[in-house]
Design a protein around this motif. Structure first.
Motif, PDB file in Angstrom:
ATOM      1  N   GLY A1234       0.772  -1.389  -0.016  1.00  0.00           N
ATOM      2  CA  GLY A1234       0.157  -0.064   0.264  1.00  0.00           C
ATOM      3  C   GLY A1234       0.944   1.323   0.015  1.00  0.00           C
ATOM      4  O   GLY A1234       1.913   1.220   0.599  1.00  0.00           O
ATOM      5  N   GLY A1235       0.163   2.290  -0.657  1.00  0.00           N
ATOM      6  CA  GLY A1235       0.998   3.794  -0.510  1.00  0.00           C
ATOM      7  C   GLY A1235       0.537   4.505  -1.745  1.00  0.00           C
ATOM      8  O   GLY A1235      -0.338   4.201  -2.471  1.00  0.00           O
ATOM      9  N   VAL A1236       1.259   5.645  -1.967  1.00  0.00           N
ATOM     10  CA  VAL A1236       1.091   6.615  -3.306  1.00  0.00           C
ATOM     11  C   VAL A1236       1.853   6.077  -4.383  1.00  0.00           C
ATOM     12  O   VAL A1236       3.178   6.071  -4.409  1.00  0.00           O
ATOM     13  CB  VAL A1236       1.378   7.974  -2.751  1.00  0.00           C
ATOM     14  CG1 VAL A1236       1.056   8.892  -3.927  1.00  0.00           C
ATOM     15  CG2 VAL A1236       0.527   8.319  -1.619  1.00  0.00           C
ATOM     16  N   TYR A1237       1.075   5.754  -5.405  1.00  0.00           N
ATOM     17  CA  TYR A1237       1.837   5.472  -6.781  1.00  0.00           C
ATOM     18  C   TYR A1237       1.640   6.439  -7.741  1.00  0.00           C
ATOM     19  O   TYR A1237       0.879   7.089  -7.718  1.00  0.00           O
ATOM     20  CB  TYR A1237       1.161   4.238  -7.493  1.00  0.00           C
ATOM     21  CG  TYR A1237       1.278   3.012  -6.676  1.00  0.00           C
ATOM     22  CD1 TYR A1237       0.901   2.391  -5.423  1.00  0.00           C
ATOM     23  CD2 TYR A1237       2.477   1.962  -7.033  1.00  0.00           C
ATOM     24  CE1 TYR A1237       0.948   1.191  -4.741  1.00  0.00           C
ATOM     25  CE2 TYR A1237       2.770   0.717  -6.389  1.00  0.00           C
ATOM     26  CZ  TYR A1237       1.923   0.350  -5.433  1.00  0.00           C
ATOM     27  OH  TYR A1237       2.408  -0.539  -4.581  1.00  0.00           O
ATOM     28  N   THR A1238       2.682   6.840  -8.371  1.00  0.00           N
ATOM     29  CA  THR A1238       2.856   7.803  -9.544  1.00  0.00           C
ATOM     30  C   THR A1238       3.164   7.184 -10.971  1.00  0.00           C
ATOM     31  O   THR A1238       4.197   6.522 -10.897  1.00  0.00           O
ATOM     32  CB  THR A1238       4.102   8.826  -8.831  1.00  0.00           C
ATOM     33  OG1 THR A1238       3.685   9.329  -7.513  1.00  0.00           O
ATOM     34  CG2 THR A1238       4.054  10.080  -9.890  1.00  0.00           C
ATOM     35  N   CYS A1239       2.668   7.646 -11.859  1.00  0.00           N
ATOM     36  CA  CYS A1239       3.010   7.402 -13.363  1.00  0.00           C
ATOM     37  C   CYS A1239       3.401   8.574 -13.738  1.00  0.00           C
ATOM     38  O   CYS A1239       2.627   9.642 -13.769  1.00  0.00           O
ATOM     39  CB  CYS A1239       1.620   6.972 -13.945  1.00  0.00           C
ATOM     40  SG  CYS A1239       1.963   6.653 -15.681  1.00  0.00           S
ATOM     41  N   LYS A1240       4.622   8.831 -14.492  1.00  0.00           N
ATOM     42  CA  LYS A1240       5.373   9.885 -14.920  1.00  0.00           C
ATOM     43  C   LYS A1240       5.524   9.711 -16.291  1.00  0.00           C
ATOM     44  O   LYS A1240       6.085   8.706 -16.654  1.00  0.00           O
ATOM     45  CB  LYS A1240       6.750   9.912 -14.082  1.00  0.00           C
ATOM     46  CG  LYS A1240       7.366  11.528 -14.453  1.00  0.00           C
ATOM     47  CD  LYS A1240       8.591  11.713 -13.669  1.00  0.00           C
ATOM     48  CE  LYS A1240       9.231  13.116 -14.021  1.00  0.00           C
ATOM     49  NZ  LYS A1240      10.555  13.299 -13.365  1.00  0.00           N
ATOM     50  N   ALA A1241       5.337  10.752 -17.138  1.00  0.00           N
ATOM     51  CA  ALA A1241       5.656  10.440 -18.746  1.00  0.00           C
ATOM     52  C   ALA A1241       6.513  11.515 -19.088  1.00  0.00           C
ATOM     53  O   ALA A1241       6.255  12.846 -18.760  1.00  0.00           O
ATOM     54  CB  ALA A1241       4.146  10.420 -19.388  1.00  0.00           C
ATOM     55  N   VAL A1242       7.630  11.384 -19.799  1.00  0.00           N
ATOM     56  CA  VAL A1242       8.578  12.414 -20.229  1.00  0.00           C
ATOM     57  C   VAL A1242       8.887  12.120 -21.597  1.00  0.00           C
ATOM     58  O   VAL A1242       9.080  10.749 -22.053  1.00  0.00           O
ATOM     59  CB  VAL A1242       9.710  12.199 -19.386  1.00  0.00           C
ATOM     60  CG1 VAL A1242      10.705  13.243 -19.629  1.00  0.00           C
ATOM     61  CG2 VAL A1242       9.460  12.382 -17.839  1.00  0.00           C
ATOM     62  N   ASN A1243       8.749  13.261 -22.245  1.00  0.00           N
ATOM     63  CA  ASN A1243       9.460  13.170 -23.841  1.00  0.00           C
ATOM     64  C   ASN A1243      10.344  14.616 -23.897  1.00  0.00           C
ATOM     65  O   ASN A1243      10.390  15.325 -22.782  1.00  0.00           O
ATOM     66  CB  ASN A1243       8.377  12.984 -24.875  1.00  0.00           C
ATOM     67  CG  ASN A1243       7.302  14.216 -25.000  1.00  0.00           C
ATOM     68  OD1 ASN A1243       7.551  15.037 -24.184  1.00  0.00           O
ATOM     69  ND2 ASN A1243       6.379  14.201 -25.761  1.00  0.00           N
ATOM     70  N   ASP A1244      10.588  14.908 -25.151  1.00  0.00           N
ATOM     71  CA  ASP A1244      11.387  15.938 -25.271  1.00  0.00           C
ATOM     72  C   ASP A1244      10.742  17.244 -25.048  1.00  0.00           C
ATOM     73  O   ASP A1244      11.509  18.140 -24.865  1.00  0.00           O
ATOM     74  CB  ASP A1244      12.060  15.957 -26.688  1.00  0.00           C
ATOM     75  CG  ASP A1244      12.809  14.687 -27.200  1.00  0.00           C
ATOM     76  OD1 ASP A1244      13.153  14.207 -28.205  1.00  0.00           O
ATOM     77  OD2 ASP A1244      13.351  14.019 -26.145  1.00  0.00           O
ATOM     78  N   LEU A1245       9.393  17.071 -25.082  1.00  0.00           N
ATOM     79  CA  LEU A1245       8.704  18.626 -24.932  1.00  0.00           C
ATOM     80  C   LEU A1245       8.490  18.934 -23.635  1.00  0.00           C
ATOM     81  O   LEU A1245       7.939  20.022 -23.238  1.00  0.00           O
ATOM     82  CB  LEU A1245       7.564  18.512 -26.105  1.00  0.00           C
ATOM     83  CG  LEU A1245       7.487  18.291 -27.284  1.00  0.00           C
ATOM     84  CD1 LEU A1245       6.283  18.193 -28.181  1.00  0.00           C
ATOM     85  CD2 LEU A1245       8.734  19.353 -27.854  1.00  0.00           C
ATOM     86  N   GLY A1246       8.528  17.883 -22.727  1.00  0.00           N
ATOM     87  CA  GLY A1246       8.055  18.175 -21.260  1.00  0.00           C
ATOM     88  C   GLY A1246       7.917  16.812 -20.831  1.00  0.00           C
ATOM     89  O   GLY A1246       8.170  15.569 -20.945  1.00  0.00           O
ATOM     90  N   GLU A1247       7.139  17.094 -19.462  1.00  0.00           N
ATOM     91  CA  GLU A1247       6.612  15.945 -18.511  1.00  0.00           C
ATOM     92  C   GLU A1247       5.472  15.926 -17.887  1.00  0.00           C
ATOM     93  O   GLU A1247       5.019  17.178 -17.688  1.00  0.00           O
ATOM     94  CB  GLU A1247       7.934  15.532 -17.533  1.00  0.00           C
ATOM     95  CG  GLU A1247       8.038  16.560 -16.687  1.00  0.00           C
ATOM     96  CD  GLU A1247       9.080  16.150 -15.527  1.00  0.00           C
ATOM     97  OE1 GLU A1247      10.354  15.422 -16.078  1.00  0.00           O
ATOM     98  OE2 GLU A1247       8.928  16.402 -14.458  1.00  0.00           O
TER      99      GLU A1247
END
Length: 1293
Positions: A1234-1247
């Motif tokens: 259990g806890g806080v899950y984060t999904c992070k998306a990154v490309n050349d233009l930002g995140e």
């Protein structure tokens, strides 16, 4: 009996003179212990009451009015009670008292009510139904006490017909609790208000239907409450359902109300009586009593034919007798009975109990049990007492702590008198002031002082052969609240005392907080103290969580008060100050606040600051400080200190002066060397700093890397620079130089890129120590670490007889020793090791030798000579007959020269095989050989060969036995492993030679020879390894040879000279030449593709085409096409294709197509989540998934994090990214997941990133059960039951 009157305070008292007597009397005794009113079940007390006859008006016929005698327990009262009289409650109807008509003198009989029986009338053959003719008893007391009942049946010839001729108050659908269980004390849960609608009393006629309804509100209930319906005290109606009784329950989802119904269908007259509905939910309890009256036509004759009354029916139908109890018993055939001509009642009355069964059998009475009940209820004629002039009253009442006098008047004062309590004689003693015996003329008095609950019992007195009994009821007074609790308002860390005073010393009370009982154990924060009538609840160190409503519950009431715990006011003694720091210099921020014990948190730009090796956070009394050992450019920003629990904050700004600098330490690699597996994508992100932003140049040698490169490119952002190599190659290895320049200066740095691989497997581990269920194992690191340091090891074990390996550690083992545990004693195990570096996991090591023996084995059997050479002797044997639970580690072979006793160990290491070759023996020597079986317990008794062995070899010519698959060309692809095993025979050991086309073989080819075979091993096959190999096996002058043909094939090269020969209509003719490189395999065909010039999307036209020219038809008029061709062999298509230089324009004759010009649209965009993550609840042991969707171009890199920590190579998680949908699968989560899950998306233009919270509920996971040592079959059963219960829960929903 004197007429009861009302006192001013509502309590009944006895009037001095009155002749009004009710027609029926019932006595109800309530007790906290819920005991049956009459302790002595055989006691029958008869009293004579004088009544005066009063004429009754003709217009108003006399109606029987009940008189209820209620004996209740009161609190202890100091005082003395003399000549106690039963407390009588006057009958009340319609809210006022009515006078009773005067009746002739008659006798009153008090009989204990047991089971379902009522007292039988002395003057009638049929007895009245007590429960039907008396009013309903009051509902149970709040303390869950069960009333005790005494029934007084007054025979009266003038009773109305509606009260005559009624049958026993017995539920006709079956029997209930045995009478002997009535005296057992039962303890109900505490009462609470659960019923929002209670069943009401009702009246019906015989044959009618009636429904009783009870409703329970389910707003605060997690599950359905339990409801039971009773008749009388103990008869549970759940087992009596049938055609006359039905129980129904329903639930209204909108109003959240449970409805419980009891339907009585075609009621009979014996269904009348008192009923009870009980509702329980966990520790809550509620109850309600109600009455049912069944009206019937009075019977003309009151005589009962005993034979017809107890007549049975085979089906239990209407032809059965009215006293038949066999309606629910097993169906029997109808038995014809002859009617006896004698009076069976008189026979039974005069017979002994052991003759009852014989009489019933003689006269055809089949229901013997009902007959005995009937006979028991038959009232015996009373004889006038010769010893007692005045007997004891039927019952007495006294308050707890009071005094009671029991008085009898003797007819003969000389008769010896004995007093008994519950059948035990009370003997007077000089020092016993509890019981005092007095004589006053013919009166004999027993005084009981300081009455307690233990004195609540049945008392009797005997005079000669006569005996009279009575009941004493001790009432315990309720404990009242004398001094209420007072509200408390304080601050944290202070002491809280809640004081309350009750009316009785030593009273038991209960402390509650917000309706929940306060824990007062040894480890509890709460302390309870009592002194006399005062009670305290103490909290030494108050916290904010102690705020709430506290209450003290006593039997006579409840007192409550609110406790408010607030924080102390915050005072800022020294505020934060803004500072400017040179890069690399220490940074210190401090402040002082009051109170000093308040912790706080530091934030930078809204983000929580965590202490690490560089940042230290200290708190000493009032001072809070944040120290940065060496400041960096990232330390600049707005700093805020937030005291915990307060809204007030302290803020300051930090400015960092930074010259240009490359921060290679952020790579976190040794010697600035980045290691990567060849073929993977490399992306180096190196933080840079400097004000103003510096200009960045990447160089490899003298070549500058541009940001426009296709495979290798350099990119620069605001705070870091990035080197990207899409597909790493060997040529990419080297030093890369970074040059930073700005107005403040210049900085350079170098990064080395290195290609590495997974490590080699370690050597087989060594088990050094063995215990009952554990062992200690050690091993050596692998010879080659793959170019990357070894991070740790994984350890697996298995049973020796099994092929299933089980992982022992999920966290890397940093050392080269490990201690496996939880192994089965006596079972042999093997262990193996995996080495892990930053690249991956190696292949497993060789398994260790078996271990965990418990006892030595028997000696090996059938020891024989297998082979002899000039210097070696090969022995064979069979395993021991008895190995034991510990298993077998191996064998130890020893030999000695004939004529000596010096035994020499032949094998330095144990061998598991039952065959071994002893080497290094002198020629033509005679030796003796013996073999021992070895396990952890030691060596067994040796098995010695009976005769000596002569060491002399016999020559056997060599012979090569080529396997069938090697007799033809052996084909493998480039890069595959070549492992050829060629067996042969020959003695002594043959000499093996390999040649390739009469030349020595390539050094990259590994050759391993043994006594019986030769192995050719190529780790990665290449084209140069193709050819014919010659294997020679030679023993002295004897030689044998064999040829092996090996062909290594590869992908072909692209075709040559692809050109457009001709264009006509919608057809194009293509021509090309075969490729230069066929891949060492014949070309099997070609694949032709076309592409429109506008889209340049390639589509396959023809596959597996064998010729070198083709005509492509059905092309679209107006389109312009390019063509490309792949060559194909047995390996596959060529990596590259050859395209036409010119395009083919398909035009229609006489028409000219003008191609419009289009502007290319920019589809690039930074990441943006179109569907966020949702907070999720998961069940422990069941896979859980988190889903979200992201939109970005170019395709972003997706990173999953748990509690801000990136998830990398964790086998418990599986990550998917398809068409913009991002999925994280958590395999069989446990509460730790259990806890806080984060999904992070990154490309050349930002995140962009999204968060969600996962909460795991439920029982144990598979891994937790394995750690606890639960066997696998029990874990499998537990998992299946969990899945079944989950599916059933979903089905019920």
């Amino acid at each position: 009996m004197p007429e009861p009157t009302k006192k001013d305070d509502g309590q009944p008292e006895v009037a001095p003179d009155s002749s009004d007597v009710p027609s029926e009397n019932s006595v109800e005794v309530t007790s906290k212990e819920a005991k049956v009113a009459t302790k002595d079940t055989e006691a029958i007390v008869t009293a004579a009451e004088a009544e005066a006859a009063v004429p009754t008006p003709a217009a108003e016929p006399p109606q029987p009015q009940p008189v209820v005698i209620v004996v209740t327990e009161l609190e202890p009262v100091e005082g003395e009670v003399t000549d106690p009289q039963p407390i009588v409650t006057e009958p009340v109807e319609n809210g006022h008292n009515e006078p009773e008509p005067t009746r002739p003198e008659r006798s009153v009989q008090v009989i204990e009510v047991k089971e379902e029986e009522s007292s039988a009338s002395k003057t009638h053959d049929k007895d009245d139904d007590v429960t039907a003719s008396t009013p309903s008893p009051p509902p149970p007391a709040e303390d869950g006490s069960t009333p005790k009942k005494l029934s007084i049946d007054l025979p009266n010839d003038s009773d109305p017909e509606s009260t005559r001729g009624r049958k026993d108050s017995v539920w006709s659908l079956g029997d209930g609790q045995p009478p002997e269980e009535i005296d057992k004390q039962t303890e109900n849960p505490p009462l609470s208000t659960l019923l929002i609608e209670k069943p009401q009393s009702g009246s019906i006629t015989v044959g009618g239907d009636i429904t009783f309804i009870a409703k329970v509100e389910a707003k605060d209930l997690l599950r359905k409450p339990t409801v039971k319906w009773f008749k009388g005290k103990w008869m549970d109606l759940a087992s009596k359902t049938g055609k006359h009784l039905q129980l129904k329950e329903s639930f209204e989802r909108i109003s959240k109300i449970h409805t419980f119904e009891m339907h009585i269908i075609k009621a009979k007259e014996n269904y009348a009586g008192n009923y009870r509905c009980e509702v329980t939910y966990k520790d809550k309890f509620d109850s309600c009593s109600f009455d049912l009256e069944v009206k019937e036509v009075p019977e003309v004759s009151q005589s009962i034919d005993i034979r017809s009354a107890f007549k049975r029916s085979s089906e239990g139908q209407d032809d059965a007798g009215e006293l038949d109890f066999s309606g629910l018993l097993k169906h029997r055939e109808v038995k014809q009975e002859e009617t006896p001509e004698v009076d069976v009642w008189e026979i039974l009355k005069n017979a002994r109990p052991d003759e009852y069964e014989k009489i019933a059998f003689t006269y055809g009475i089949t229901d013997l049990r009902g007959l005995l009940k009937r006979l028991k209820k038959t009232k015996k004629e009373e004889k006038k007492s010769e010893a007692f002039a005045k007997r004891l009253e039927p019952a007495y009442q006294v308050d707890k702590g009071g005094k009671i006098r029991l008085i009898v008047d003797l007819a003969d004062p000389t008769v010896e008198l004995k007093w008994y309590k519950n059948g035990q004689e009370i003997r007077p003693t000089p020092n016993n002031r509890k019981f005092i015996f007095e004589h006053k003329g013919t009166q004999r008095i027993m005084v009981i002082n300081n009455c307690q609950m233990s004195d609540d019992a049945a008392y009797s007195v005997t005079a000669g052969e006569e005996k009279c009994t009575t009941e004493l009821f001790v009432k315990e007074l309720p404990v009242n609240i004398v001094k209420e609790l007072e509200p408390v308002k304080t601050t944290v860390n202070e002491r809280i005392e809640l004081e309350c005073e009750v009316s009785e010393e030593g009273a038991k009370v209960k402390w509650m907080k917000n309706g929940v009982e306060v824990p007062t154990g040894v480890r509890s924060r709460y302390r309870v103290k009592s002194e006399g009538t005062k009670h305290w609840l103490i909290i030494d160190d108050a916290s904010k969580d102690d705020t709430g409503t506290y209450s003290l519950m006593a039997t006579g009431g409840t007192s409550q008060a609110h406790v408010q715990v607030d924080l102390k006011p915050l005072k800022v003694l020294m505020d934060l100050q803004s500072v400017t720091v040179l890069l690399g210099q220490p940074l210190k921020l401090n402040c002082e606040i009051y109170p000093g014990n308040v912790p706080g948190r530091w934030y930078k730009n809204g983000q929580l600051v965590q202490p690490n090796d560089r940042i230290s956070i200290t708190h000493k009394t009032k001072n809070h400080s944040l120290d940065v050992e060496s400041s960096t450019i990232h330390d600049a920003g707005d700093y805020t200190f937030v005291p915990e629990g307060y809204t007030q904050t302290l803020s300051a700004k930090v400015h960092i002066i930074d010259p240009p600098r490359v921060h290679l330490e952020a790579l976190n690699v040794q010697d600035n060397t980045v290691t990567i597996v060849a073929g993977n994508k490399l992306r180096l992100e190196i933080p840079i700093s400097g004000e103003p932003a510096p200009r960045v140049v990447w160089m490899k040698g003298e070549r500058v890397i541009l940001d426009t490169g296709s495979r290798v490119r350099a990119e620069t952002f605001a705070d870091h620079t990035c080197l990207t190599i899409d597909i790493t190659e060997r040529e990419d290895t080297g030093n890369y130089k970074i040059v930073l320049q700005n107005e403040a200066g210049e900085d350079t740095a170098s990064v080395r890129v290195k290609v590495v691989d997974i490590p080699d497997p370690p050597e087989a581990p060594l088990v050094t120590d063995v215990g009952g269920d554990w062992c200690t194992m050690t091993w050596e690191p692998p010879r080659y670490d793959g170019g990357s340091p070894i991070l740790g090891y994984f350890i697996e074990r298995k049973k020796k007889q099994s092929s299933r390996w089980m992982r022992l550690n999920f966290d890397l083992c940093k050392e080269t020793t490990f201690e496996p545990k939880k192994m089965i004693e006596g079972v042999p195990y093997e262990v193996r090791i995996f080495a892990v570096n930053a690249i991956g996991v190696s292949k497993p090591s060789e398994p260790s030798k078996p271990f965990i023996p418990l006892a030595v084995t028997s000696e090996p059997t059938m020891l024989v000579v297998d082979d002899v050479t000039d210097t070696t002797v090969t022995m064979k044997w069979r395993p021991p007959d008895t190995i034991g639970a510990a298993g077998l580690d191996g064998y130890l072979i020893e030999y000695c020269i004939e004529g000596t006793d010096d035994w020499i160990v032949a094998n330095k290491e144990l061998t598991e095989k039952t065959k071994y070759t002893i080497t290094g023996l002198p020629v033509e020597a005679k030796i003796l050989v013996r073999v021992k079986a070895i396990n952890a317990a030691g060596a067994s008794q040796p098995r010695t060969i009976q005769h000596s062995i002569l060491v002399k070899e016999v020559i056997e010519p060599p012979k090569i036995r080529i396997p069938r698959h090697l007799k033809q060309t052996y084909i493998r692809k480039v890069g595959e492993v070549v492992n050829l095993v060629v067996p042969f025979v020959g003695k002594p050991r043959p000499k093996v030679t390999w040649l390739k086309e009469c030349q020595p073989i390539d050094p990259t080819i590994s050759i391993r020879n043994s006594d019986c075979d030769s192995i050719m091993f190529i780790r990665k096959a290449e084209r140069k390894h193709s050819g014919k190999y010659e294997l020679s096996v030679q023993v002295e002058n004897h030689i044998d040879t064999a040829m092996l043909d090996i062909q290594i094939v590869d992908l072909p090269g692209p075709p040559q000279a692809v050109k457009i020969e001709e264009i006509w209509g919608n057809n194009v003719a293509l021509d090309w030449s075969p490729p230069k490189d066929s891949g060492n395999a014949p070309i099997t065909g070609y694949t032709i593709q076309k592409a429109d010039k506008k889209t340049m999307e390639w589509y396959t036209c023809v596959e597996h085409y064998h010729r070198t020219c083709i005509t492509i038809s059905d092309l679209v008029v107006g389109n312009e096409y390019f063509f490309r061709i792949y060559s194909e062999n047995m390996v596959g298509l060529s990596e590259d294709a050859t395209a036409t230089k010119d395009s083919a324009l398909i035009v229609k004759e006489g028409l000219h197509l003008k191609n419009p010009e289009y502007n290319d649209r920019d589809f690039t965009e930074p990441p943006r989540f179109t569907q966020p993550l949702i907070n999720t609840f998961a069940i422990a042991g069941y896979n859980a998934t988190l889903n979200c969707s992201v939109r970005a171009n170019p395709r972003p890199k997706v990173v999953w994090m748990k509690n801000k920590i990136t998830i990398i190579d964790d086998p418990r998680y599986r990550m998917f990214h398809n068409q913009g949908v991002c999925t994280l699968e958590i395999r069989k989560p446990s509460p730790f997941d259990g806890g806080v899950y984060t999904c992070k998306a990154v490309n050349d233009l930002g995140e962009a990133q999204v968060d969600c919270k996962l909460e795991v509920k439920g029982g144990f996971t598979f891994f937790e059960l394995m750690k606890r040592g639960v066997p696998l079959h029990l874990i499998d059963k537990y998992m299946n039951e969990s899945k079944t219960s989950e599916s059933e829960k979903k089905g019920s929903d």
